[in-house]
Design an enzyme around this catalytic site. Structure first.
Site, PDB file in Angstrom:
ATOM      1  NE  ARG A 106      -4.824  -1.684  10.386  1.00 21.81           N
ATOM      2  CZ  ARG A 106      -3.853  -1.085   9.715  1.00 21.81           C
ATOM      3  NH1 ARG A 106      -4.005   0.122   9.258  1.00 21.81           N
ATOM      4  NH2 ARG A 106      -2.723  -1.713   9.492  1.00 21.81           N
ATOM      5  NE  ARG A 160       1.566  -5.382  11.639  1.00 17.63           N
ATOM      6  CZ  ARG A 160       2.654  -5.201  10.891  1.00 17.63           C
ATOM      7  NH1 ARG A 160       3.788  -5.767  11.240  1.00 17.63           N
ATOM      8  NH2 ARG A 160       2.579  -4.472   9.813  1.00 17.63           N
ATOM      9  CE  LYS A 198      -2.520  -1.100   3.663  1.00 20.68           C
ATOM     10  NZ  LYS A 198      -2.208  -2.471   4.104  1.00 20.68           N
ATOM     11  NE  ARG A 202       6.804  -3.063   6.414  1.00 16.16           N
ATOM     12  CZ  ARG A 202       5.469  -2.968   6.423  1.00 16.16           C
ATOM     13  NH1 ARG A 202       4.851  -2.365   5.443  1.00 16.16           N
ATOM     14  NH2 ARG A 202       4.768  -3.479   7.402  1.00 16.16           N
ATOM     15  NE  ARG A 208       5.863  -0.565  10.289  1.00 16.74           N
ATOM     16  CZ  ARG A 208       4.756  -0.597   9.558  1.00 16.74           C
ATOM     17  NH1 ARG A 208       4.716   0.032   8.406  1.00 16.74           N
ATOM     18  NH2 ARG A 208       3.703  -1.264   9.972  1.00 16.74           N
TER      19      ARG A 208
HETATM   20  P1  ADP Z   1       0.557  -2.163   7.862  1.00 18.81           P
HETATM   21  O1  ADP Z   1      -0.024  -1.623   6.594  1.00 18.81           O
HETATM   22  O2  ADP Z   1       1.878  -2.835   7.669  1.00 18.81           O
HETATM   23  O3  ADP Z   1      -0.411  -2.993   8.636  1.00 18.81           O
HETATM   24  P2  ADP Z   1       0.317   0.469   9.142  1.00 18.81           P
HETATM   25  O4  ADP Z   1       1.485   1.347   9.061  1.00 18.81           O
HETATM   26  O5  ADP Z   1      -0.880   0.791   8.311  1.00 18.81           O
HETATM   27  O6  ADP Z   1       0.885  -0.978   8.833  1.00 18.81           O
HETATM   28  O7  ADP Z   1      -0.194   0.347  10.660  1.00 18.81           O
HETATM   29  C1  ADP Z   1       0.656  -0.041  11.700  1.00 18.81           C
HETATM   30  C2  ADP Z   1      -0.139  -0.207  13.003  1.00 18.81           C
HETATM   31  O8  ADP Z   1      -0.763   1.056  13.371  1.00 18.81           O
HETATM   32  C3  ADP Z   1      -1.316  -1.186  12.939  1.00 18.81           C
HETATM   33  O9  ADP Z   1      -0.919  -2.537  13.140  1.00 18.81           O
HETATM   34  C4  ADP Z   1      -2.205  -0.662  14.083  1.00 18.81           C
HETATM   35  O10 ADP Z   1      -1.717  -1.053  15.331  1.00 18.81           O
HETATM   36  C5  ADP Z   1      -2.051   0.850  13.976  1.00 18.81           C
HETATM   37  N1  ADP Z   1      -3.098   1.426  13.099  1.00 18.81           N
HETATM   38  C6  ADP Z   1      -2.911   1.975  11.867  1.00 18.81           C
HETATM   39  N2  ADP Z   1      -4.080   2.361  11.334  1.00 18.81           N
HETATM   40  C7  ADP Z   1      -5.045   2.040  12.240  1.00 18.81           C
HETATM   41  C8  ADP Z   1      -6.473   2.145  12.279  1.00 18.81           C
HETATM   42  N3  ADP Z   1      -7.166   2.659  11.254  1.00 18.81           N
HETATM   43  N4  ADP Z   1      -7.122   1.704  13.372  1.00 18.81           N
HETATM   44  C9  ADP Z   1      -6.472   1.184  14.400  1.00 18.81           C
HETATM   45  N5  ADP Z   1      -5.131   1.031  14.432  1.00 18.81           N
HETATM   46  C10 ADP Z   1      -4.419   1.447  13.373  1.00 18.81           C
END
Ligand code: ADP
Length: 190
Positions: free
Chosen positions: A89, A146, A14, A128, A134
C-alpha cells in the site's frame, strides 16, 4: 509459485473478486486488512495499535504488515500461488516485497488493478457499512481520509509497477461477473 497483487481504491471490489480468483487459480488469499481485523478481534497488542490507526483511516506501520506477509509466505503450502489484497500500500512496502521475493528467488507475477471513480468509492463503502459494520466504514470523514491516504500513499504504486511492466488496469465499473471476466482475461496470460 505465482505472486499476484490485487490493487485498487477502498471499495473497488477487491474482496469480492479475490474470492473468485483464489478458487479459479488455486491461490492463497492474503488480505492484510482481514488479518489486522483478526488481531483486533483477538485483542492482541498488535490489534490494539492497529485499531487506533484503522479507525482514523490511517495506515498501520509498514513493518507490521511486512511481517504478516512474510509469515504467510513461509507457512502456507499446497497452493499455486498467493493473492495479495491490500498489500503493498506504500512504496516502501513494495520495495520490501521485492526484497522478500528476491530472497525466495522469485518476483511479483502481475498487478491486477481494479479501478473505480472516487464517487463510487463513497457509495459502495456506505452500502457495505450497512451490511458488515466495519468501524472504518462508519463515517464520511473516515472514508474521505482513506480515499486521501489511497491517493497520497498508494497511488504512486501504479507508476512503480507500470515501470516494471507488471501493471494491468481493470475497469471496475460493471457487474461482479463482468469485472471478473476482465480479471480472468489478464490472469489467463500467466
Ligand atoms: P479497504 O480495501 O476497504 O481499504 P482493507 O480491509 O484492505 O480495506 O484495510 C483496512 C485498513 O487496514 C486500512 O485502511 C489500513 O488502516 C489497514 N491496512 C490494511 N492493509 C495495510 C497495509 N498494507 N499497510 C498499512 N495498513 C494497512
Amino acid at each position: 509459485m505465482k505472486y499476484y497483487i490485487l490493487f485498487g481504491p477502498p471499495g473497488a471490489g477487491k474482496g469480492t473478486q479475490a474470492a473468485a480468483m483464489v478458487e479459479k487459480y488455486n491461490l492463497h488469499h492474503i488480505s492484510t486488512g482481514a488479518l489486522l481485523r483478526k488481531e483486533i478481534a483477538a485483542g492482541t497488542e498488535l490489534g490494539v495499535l492497529a485499531k487506533s490507526l484503522i479507525e482514523k483511516g490511517c495506515l498501520v506501520p509498514d513493518e507490521v504488515v511486512e511481517g504478516m506477509i512474510e509469515n504467510e509466505f513461509s507457512t502456507v503450502t499446497g497452493v499455486e500461488g498467493f493473492l495479495l489484497d491490500g498489500f503493498p500500500r506504500t512504496i516502501p512496502q513494495a520495495e520490501a516485497l521485492d526484497e522478500i521475493l528476491s530472497k525466495r528467488g522469485t518476483e511479483v507475477t502481475a498487478v491486477v488493478s481494479i479501478m473505480i471513480p472516487d464517487e463510487m468509492v463513497m457509495e459502495r463503502i456506505k452500502g457495505r457499512a450497512l451490511k458488515e459494520g466495519r468501524a472504518d466504514d462508519a463515517s464520511e470523514e473516515i472514508i474521505n481520509t482513506r480515499i486521501a491516504t489511497y491517493h497520497n500513499q498508494t497511488e504512486p504504486l501504479i507508476a512503480y509497477y507500470g515501470n516494471a511492466g507488471k501493471y494491468h488496469h481493470i475497469n471496475g465499473v460493471g457487474s461482479i461477473e463482468e469485472v471478473g471476466e476482465r480479471i480472468f482475461e489478464v490472469m489467463d496470460r500467466f
